[in-house]
Design an enzyme around this catalytic site. Sequence first.
Site, short mmCIF file in Angstrom:
data_model
loop_
_atom_site.label_atom_id
_atom_site.label_comp_id
_atom_site.label_asym_id
_atom_site.label_seq_id
_atom_site.Cartn_x
_atom_site.Cartn_y
_atom_site.Cartn_z
N GLY A 95 5.69 -18.36 14.38
CA GLY A 95 5.52 -17.87 16.04
C GLY A 95 5.76 -16.65 16.21
N TYR A 102 -8.25 -12.52 14.85
CA TYR A 102 -7.04 -12.90 14.16
C TYR A 102 -6.71 -14.55 14.12
CZ TYR A 102 -1.91 -13.13 13.28
OH TYR A 102 -0.75 -13.63 12.80
N SER A 128 0.19 -18.50 10.64
CA SER A 128 0.51 -18.26 11.91
C SER A 128 0.42 -19.55 12.84
CB SER A 128 -0.04 -16.94 12.45
OG SER A 128 0.05 -16.90 13.86
N ARG A 145 0.78 -1.09 -0.10
CA ARG A 145 0.04 0.10 -0.10
C ARG A 145 0.97 1.12 0.19
NH1 ARG A 145 -3.49 -0.88 5.25
NH2 ARG A 145 -1.16 -1.62 5.90
#
Length: 251
Positions: free
Chosen positions: A184, A153, A140, A34
Amino acid sequence: MNKTILITGATSGFGKAITYKFAAAGWNCIITGRRADRLHEITAELEKNYSVKVLPLVFDVRDRKAVTDTLTALPQEWKAIDVLVNNAGLALGRDSFENANLDDWDTMIDTNVKGLMYVTKAVLPFMTDRKTGHIINIGSTAGKEVYKDGNAYCASKHAVDAISKAMRIDLLPYGIKVTAIHPGAAETEFSIVRFKGDDTKANAVYDGYKALQAEDIAEITYYTATLPTHVCINDLVVTCVSQANSFYLHR
């Protein structure tokens, strides 16, 4: 002939480190983000230091039209994408479900899940037509276990895990590899973004142990992308030595 990689969220953190790792190895890079100023700065550095071709594309992965219009209109010389790294993602807030901000939820879901799907859908024809390619999704450990105050999340990263599995099944006839890498705790801009610029809270996340660094994930990403053509690492969970999983961290 140099290979080509497309990396989303290339202006910082994992994405930037991955970009530099592949450029140093002679890959041409399509980089998205962006922040136009950062993209153009990175482009100039890579072209100067590594003599590779770089194509910077400024868009937000949440914007389906911008993603589709930009990626489907790639110049012919850039369409032979060998590796796509879906890295763009973020966490916003660390609040219990009843106190969470709905705008934060929307941003996380739209970026981490829908953005990943938009980009992949736009790039995929370049791979299916050639019956080759490699999609690497950055997930994740939050996609493996849900932790307190992680709600949306964690949900978004569980979705990345599920989408990666679905891609692997659906794209099997095309010989396209799909790898999910689940880091992690990592010392990047992640916590600054999550805590909305609160340096004290962000720095406290990394107190008392050596967290993963962006360069660690770049090395791992490069390794998975450069294995023999018949070999695919499907799912990889990576933590620092001080971390066992999403729950247990020794400081």
